[in-house]
Write a protein that holds these residues in place. Structure first.
Motif, mmCIF file in Angstrom:
data_model
loop_
_atom_site.group_PDB
_atom_site.id
_atom_site.type_symbol
_atom_site.label_atom_id
_atom_site.label_comp_id
_atom_site.label_asym_id
_atom_site.label_seq_id
_atom_site.Cartn_x
_atom_site.Cartn_y
_atom_site.Cartn_z
ATOM 1 N N PHE A 184 3.169 -5.405 4.630
ATOM 2 C CA PHE A 184 2.029 -6.283 4.418
ATOM 3 C C PHE A 184 2.384 -7.525 3.620
ATOM 4 O O PHE A 184 3.210 -7.471 2.689
ATOM 5 C CB PHE A 184 0.910 -5.554 3.658
ATOM 6 C CG PHE A 184 0.182 -4.561 4.500
ATOM 7 C CD1 PHE A 184 -0.707 -4.983 5.475
ATOM 8 C CD2 PHE A 184 0.404 -3.209 4.329
ATOM 9 C CE1 PHE A 184 -1.376 -4.047 6.262
ATOM 10 C CE2 PHE A 184 -0.259 -2.273 5.113
ATOM 11 C CZ PHE A 184 -1.148 -2.699 6.083
ATOM 12 N N ILE B 127 1.883 -2.912 -5.238
ATOM 13 C CA ILE B 127 1.475 -1.860 -4.299
ATOM 14 C C ILE B 127 2.028 -2.107 -2.897
ATOM 15 O O ILE B 127 1.620 -1.451 -1.948
ATOM 16 C CB ILE B 127 -0.056 -1.716 -4.239
ATOM 17 C CG1 ILE B 127 -0.712 -3.055 -3.883
ATOM 18 C CG2 ILE B 127 -0.600 -1.192 -5.556
ATOM 19 C CD1 ILE B 127 -2.198 -2.922 -3.554
ATOM 20 N N GLU C 169 4.789 1.314 9.878
ATOM 21 C CA GLU C 169 3.479 1.845 9.479
ATOM 22 C C GLU C 169 3.359 2.202 8.003
ATOM 23 O O GLU C 169 2.259 2.455 7.520
ATOM 24 C CB GLU C 169 3.144 3.097 10.310
ATOM 25 C CG GLU C 169 3.058 2.870 11.797
ATOM 26 C CD GLU C 169 4.422 2.920 12.466
ATOM 27 O OE1 GLU C 169 5.427 3.075 11.756
ATOM 28 O OE2 GLU C 169 4.481 2.801 13.703
ATOM 29 N N PHE C 170 4.445 2.258 7.279
ATOM 30 C CA PHE C 170 4.362 2.725 5.885
ATOM 31 C C PHE C 170 3.372 1.874 5.094
ATOM 32 O O PHE C 170 3.499 0.651 5.028
ATOM 33 C CB PHE C 170 5.748 2.666 5.243
ATOM 34 C CG PHE C 170 5.776 3.199 3.845
ATOM 35 C CD1 PHE C 170 5.580 4.542 3.603
ATOM 36 C CD2 PHE C 170 5.975 2.347 2.760
ATOM 37 C CE1 PHE C 170 5.596 5.043 2.301
ATOM 38 C CE2 PHE C 170 5.992 2.839 1.464
ATOM 39 C CZ PHE C 170 5.797 4.183 1.241
ATOM 40 N N PRO C 171 2.400 2.531 4.429
ATOM 41 C CA PRO C 171 1.321 1.771 3.794
ATOM 42 C C PRO C 171 1.615 1.294 2.365
ATOM 43 O O PRO C 171 0.773 0.638 1.775
ATOM 44 C CB PRO C 171 0.168 2.781 3.782
ATOM 45 C CG PRO C 171 0.841 4.107 3.687
ATOM 46 C CD PRO C 171 2.154 3.977 4.415
ATOM 47 N N GLY C 172 2.747 1.605 1.825
ATOM 48 C CA GLY C 172 2.970 1.261 0.416
ATOM 49 C C GLY C 172 2.445 2.352 -0.490
ATOM 50 O O GLY C 172 1.676 3.228 -0.058
ATOM 51 N N ARG D 178 3.001 -3.074 14.931
ATOM 52 C CA ARG D 178 3.144 -2.088 13.843
ATOM 53 C C ARG D 178 4.232 -1.040 14.120
ATOM 54 O O ARG D 178 4.540 -0.224 13.246
ATOM 55 C CB ARG D 178 1.819 -1.383 13.580
ATOM 56 C CG ARG D 178 0.789 -2.262 12.883
ATOM 57 C CD ARG D 178 -0.256 -1.403 12.178
ATOM 58 N NE ARG D 178 -1.152 -2.251 11.371
ATOM 59 C CZ ARG D 178 -2.009 -1.796 10.473
ATOM 60 N NH1 ARG D 178 -2.111 -0.496 10.256
ATOM 61 N NH2 ARG D 178 -2.767 -2.621 9.783
ATOM 62 N N GLY E 84 8.006 -1.433 0.069
ATOM 63 C CA GLY E 84 8.284 -0.632 1.242
ATOM 64 C C GLY E 84 7.377 -0.941 2.417
ATOM 65 O O GLY E 84 7.657 -0.528 3.537
ATOM 66 N N PRO F 284 -3.841 -10.606 -4.628
ATOM 67 C CA PRO F 284 -2.590 -10.018 -4.133
ATOM 68 C C PRO F 284 -1.546 -9.822 -5.225
ATOM 69 O O PRO F 284 -1.347 -10.706 -6.068
ATOM 70 C CB PRO F 284 -2.094 -11.056 -3.108
ATOM 71 C CG PRO F 284 -3.320 -11.795 -2.688
ATOM 72 C CD PRO F 284 -4.173 -11.856 -3.931
ATOM 73 N N GLU F 285 -0.910 -8.662 -5.221
ATOM 74 C CA GLU F 285 0.259 -8.490 -6.082
ATOM 75 C C GLU F 285 1.214 -7.502 -5.426
ATOM 76 O O GLU F 285 0.813 -6.572 -4.737
ATOM 77 C CB GLU F 285 -0.104 -8.086 -7.495
ATOM 78 C CG GLU F 285 -0.854 -6.815 -7.665
ATOM 79 C CD GLU F 285 -1.136 -6.574 -9.166
ATOM 80 O OE1 GLU F 285 -0.208 -6.601 -9.968
ATOM 81 O OE2 GLU F 285 -2.303 -6.362 -9.500
ATOM 82 N N ARG G 73 -3.443 -8.988 4.938
ATOM 83 C CA ARG G 73 -4.743 -8.551 4.439
ATOM 84 C C ARG G 73 -5.293 -9.629 3.507
ATOM 85 O O ARG G 73 -4.530 -10.168 2.677
ATOM 86 C CB ARG G 73 -4.607 -7.234 3.652
ATOM 87 C CG ARG G 73 -4.149 -6.071 4.518
ATOM 88 C CD ARG G 73 -4.129 -4.757 3.772
ATOM 89 N NE ARG G 73 -3.148 -4.739 2.694
ATOM 90 C CZ ARG G 73 -2.627 -3.623 2.172
ATOM 91 N NH1 ARG G 73 -3.019 -2.434 2.614
ATOM 92 N NH2 ARG G 73 -1.743 -3.687 1.194
#
Lengths: 343, 343, 343, 343
Positions: B288, B282, B336-339, B332, B285, B278-279, B266
């Motif tokens: 990204f 977030i 799929e886990f988005p954080g 994906r 898990g 970016p950090e 992203r």
């Protein structure tokens, strides 16, 4: 200047003793021992002392003939009792920070430490190193046993009400501690990735400090100990049942009567503000034990709270306070650091 | 269902592979090896897997005859190259997460790993495990070498501009990493009381991942690596000099061109908001890698930033993404886990 | 696909609902409301959702006419009861995460929330949103009230023994919570420099969740609540007295009988290992509530422990589990994430 | 005893000034001002001072007629320059900790602070409050401007090599800071749940302290600033190019020549050990700035590192050191605290 030495000086309590004694105007550190670091500079394991001292560790055997006034013991339990007879010959005053001479009853010791006491005959000669409750005895004591970190917080929080007869029944103690309480050699359980952010109930029952609080307060104590995310710091929440008719005002009065003139106990029980009950966050490096309480009037219960820095008031600072009490100096000598906020 | 195994599965990368593969709809974990934990349940060292699997560790030798489709290697460097010939016989596809087959030049390997490469003849047969830049090759690759965690962040941050010829001169990389990057056996340096709150410049020069970024971007790279207070997470700040006439718009366009359709990159370079660059906070898990940039227009310099979870996109997740790329599944799949926010 | 909406979606619980519902195979989020963020993208306050959704917040008024199947309420207490009559017209099923419809007795509500209940006639129509103890009712419930985060942990830890008649007397609950429990608008008390490293006894007595645990277990409960250094996570230690003759085996059997087949309750009470009792560190993002116990055989006391992620099992995840229970789907649907280790 | 006052004393720098001045043997705090807390006790916002002082805040107007020897200003930038003419009438010596009189060139100020300087005629009368480089001037200075926290670390790290002509080209500074640097009123960006665990590049370019480092070293400086997980502490990594022929030995010699006799600068550049390069973890509460370096011999680059406690050496402690320098007292007076380890 008193000539003092620290045995077992490479650990966290030992390092803190060196820090405090280095800044003490009445004492000179003439030796610091370590098996593992013999011959190396003390500012290796204790990097905060860089620029403050060029002292190097010596072996335990090198303490002989140093003409010591005071010997501090930051040696492990079990090893300490085995060598205590020898230690006592090295200095006029011995201040022990191990757990070996805190419990008066050898059977209780054996039960909690899971090993028989090997020098029970020496136990009665030690005075508890808690000036708030043993100041007069400490003035002439040559053998002093400093209580455990969680025990110190628990005793200071519970004893005023216990002495005044304001509580009844068991005391349930919820103790929380930072990672430095496990010492400098904590193994894989202490690895950052595992210990960070933990709320680890490492002693749900039978923590050793439970026995000390029971001994000092005369109450039956049930304690759980949880490792929390912090390096320094101990906090105890002591759940008690108030005797019939005891009011919040009575509780406050008992605390005031006990600690009004104490240099290192502050009563923190405010109605508002961020820091209205004791917490260790603002106590790092200081010798304060903050104590407080909350009474649930309708039900006759009270939560008594104590907080301190486990390496200072719960260890090295408590020992230095005993030194001051023993030699008749103002107890704040060398212990003036007020703690940091924010921190 | 593909039959997969994980060698070296008791460490942090191994545990993360087990977590991801367990949730992957196209793969079944038929074996997880560990020298130290042979015969014990995998949810011992990986307690998050409790209730998800009853798998037990086996020895490395037990991999023979399992008819594996894919073998993941989370074994230590040096040991991995010594045993690679054997590993390659066990499965049609081998995905290596060690450092041993990342650097194409054995001399560079010897210089950065301070040991000669013992299987240099195998190096050319490995494809870099970075789908964003090697997708086509991965579709048919049977030997895949996943880049290092900080290298992944650095390559994804720097390569779009390097490829587009927008930067010149050296790249200075400031890398920050959480404690899990040191693995599950970090010793006294990793003790919580020492590691907590650290800003430890453990590699001021010559970190191994420096060589990977240099290899992938064609630039001279100078990298420092600092351990910060976190368990998971890597962030790199890459200080670059822009070629004459390059504008912020050009930089943004290069990033967009490179990553517009990427499932796991992203572009985060916003003018306002709390999380405008970016950090890793977030990203725990998640798979990204967030990349971003800030251009100092007047001076022709740019800071390129990458962030990821070192155990996921910088390790196990990257490897699973390679698995998906290799077998033609949507990348994906299982990732799929988005954080989490906040976290 | 069910058409669902979230009211009050810009807060932490709201964001977690969006995260979970976005990944749910049976539900589509058709609206998310926020007074403060109307018209802005949901991935602004919830940056983990970047790349996952383009949804924008709408106003509360925009929920009308959306033909909703389910409406989740993450609105503040007091405001929720005032608007509940209107909410109930918007969807066939309403799942409320506020505190307003948890306590069955309006007087108790008034006492703990320090305000009269303004819609007491609606209270009886709500079913407690705790599938472990109300699964059958939830299967047909159209009004569901999800318990508080600390209450969920406390009820799941205490109720098996309470139901089985194994404990007597008061239960003393020591609850610890991360900072996300205070919500996204925590003011100066929540500033990082003040909150970091805290052990803040913010509710020494009379925390609202105390009343929920008492209601669900039939015991008198005394609870203290402490804010600890964490963003996510709740842990409760419940000090109980065992009825005469109750053994550790009886305690374990009661837990097993209660939770043997539960998808989201794990019994964690091991003799050895690092994670041998429940702690939230490994639960972030997961819907598990781990429960465990330690019995002090000689004295007839037990400490019952519960741990969970306050935003998942203690909030949004619990609500989604209720959704699944309500519509007859497997309860793990959309809630499979196992948590991270290390973390 | 000198009569001193602190304006803007309710913030973090103000509180730290009160802590240090309270323990200073040559100074008495006669007033502390705060708009917001006028009339309230200073140990409200500064709970570490409980038991140390009964001082209450007064309004700014109450400073008139107090016959002050020294006035410390911990007031916000912009407000400080607007009121400086008035402040200068209140005391013989003014020590300013705001940013308003650090930059010698009003145009540079306007560019970095995005507001015109309103008292440019006063700028030349201020002496930089950095004893290591301005000791002689400070001995007679009546107007002192203490540098910013990250600037102090950066100047002390870079200037020895810059003065000695050992570096060329730009200096790239990677600065990391704890949350207390944002002050006591940090808003939602500073909420614990958002700020905890952050690696927030809040100033990728053009941080104000960049201009201070450039001014003091004569180099072009490009600085990024990142908020890291810590309350106190600043660390800077300064990437430099060495002039032709400069060796590691030359670098070490330059540092030694600059700081050999400094009471508060330690050179930390060891080959082994845990704390072999500067980091703020062990500096909390202390007035040390540790500086160190790592040279990449083959390439002629060096990383120069500085670390300090932003509220002490990078703020209040630096100001007290200036006080000592100004009045001819030993510079360590009131600043002896050695820092804590572990912490």
């Amino acid at each position: 200047m008193l000539r003092v030495a620290v045995a077992g000086a490479s650990g966290y309590i030992g390092g803190e003793l060196l820090r405090l004694l280095h800044g003490h105007p009445r004492a000179t550190v003439v030796a610091a021992t370590s098996d593992r670091f013999t011959g190396r500079r003390v500012d290796g394991p204790h990097p905060n002392l860089r620029g403050h001292t060029d002292l190097c560790f010596v072996g335990h055997g090198d303490l002989t003939g140093l003409d010591l006034d005071v010997l501090f013991l930051a040696t492990p339990h079990r090893e300490t009792m085995a060598r205590m007879a020898g230690f006592l010959k090295l200095a006029g005053t011995v201040i022990d920070l191990s757990g070996d001479f805190r419990l008066r009853d050898p059977e209780t010791y054996a039960s909690y430490y899971e090993t028989p006491h090997t020098a029970p005959e020496l136990i009665p000669s030690f005075t508890p190193g808690l000036p708030e409750w043993h100041r007069a005895e400490l003035a002439t004591a040559d053998r002093i046993s400093v209580p455990g970190c969680m025990a110190t917080a628990g005793i200071l929080a519970v004893r005023p009400l216990a002495e005044a007869g304001l509580i009844e029944g068991e005391v349930r103690v919820d103790a929380r501690t930072g990672s430095s309480g496990s010492g400098a050699s904590s193994g894989s359980a202490g690895a950052h990735a595992e210990r960070s952010g933990a709320l680890r109930v490492f002693a749900p029952t039978r923590h050793r400090h439970e026995a000390e609080i029971a001994q000092a307060t005369g109450r039956t104590v049930r304690m759980t100990a949880t490792g929390v995310e912090a390096v320094r710091g101990v906090q105890v929440l002591c759940h008690t049942t108030l005797a019939a008719g005891v009011s919040e005002k009575d509780v406050r009065s008992a605390f005031r009567a006990a600690y009004r003139d104490e240099p290192f106990v502050r009563i923190v029980a405010q109605r508002r503000g961020l820091y209205r009950l004791p917490e260790p966050k603002i106590l790092s490096g200081s010798n304060f034990c903050d104590v407080g309480f909350a009474v649930s009037g309708e039900t006759g219960t009270a939560v008594l709270i104590g907080a301190l820095d486990n390496l200072v008031k719960g260890g090295a600072g408590g020992a230095v306070q005993c030194l001051n009490a023993r030699f008749g100096w103002p107890e704040r000598t060398g212990l003036e650091f007020p703690g940091l906020h924010p921190n």
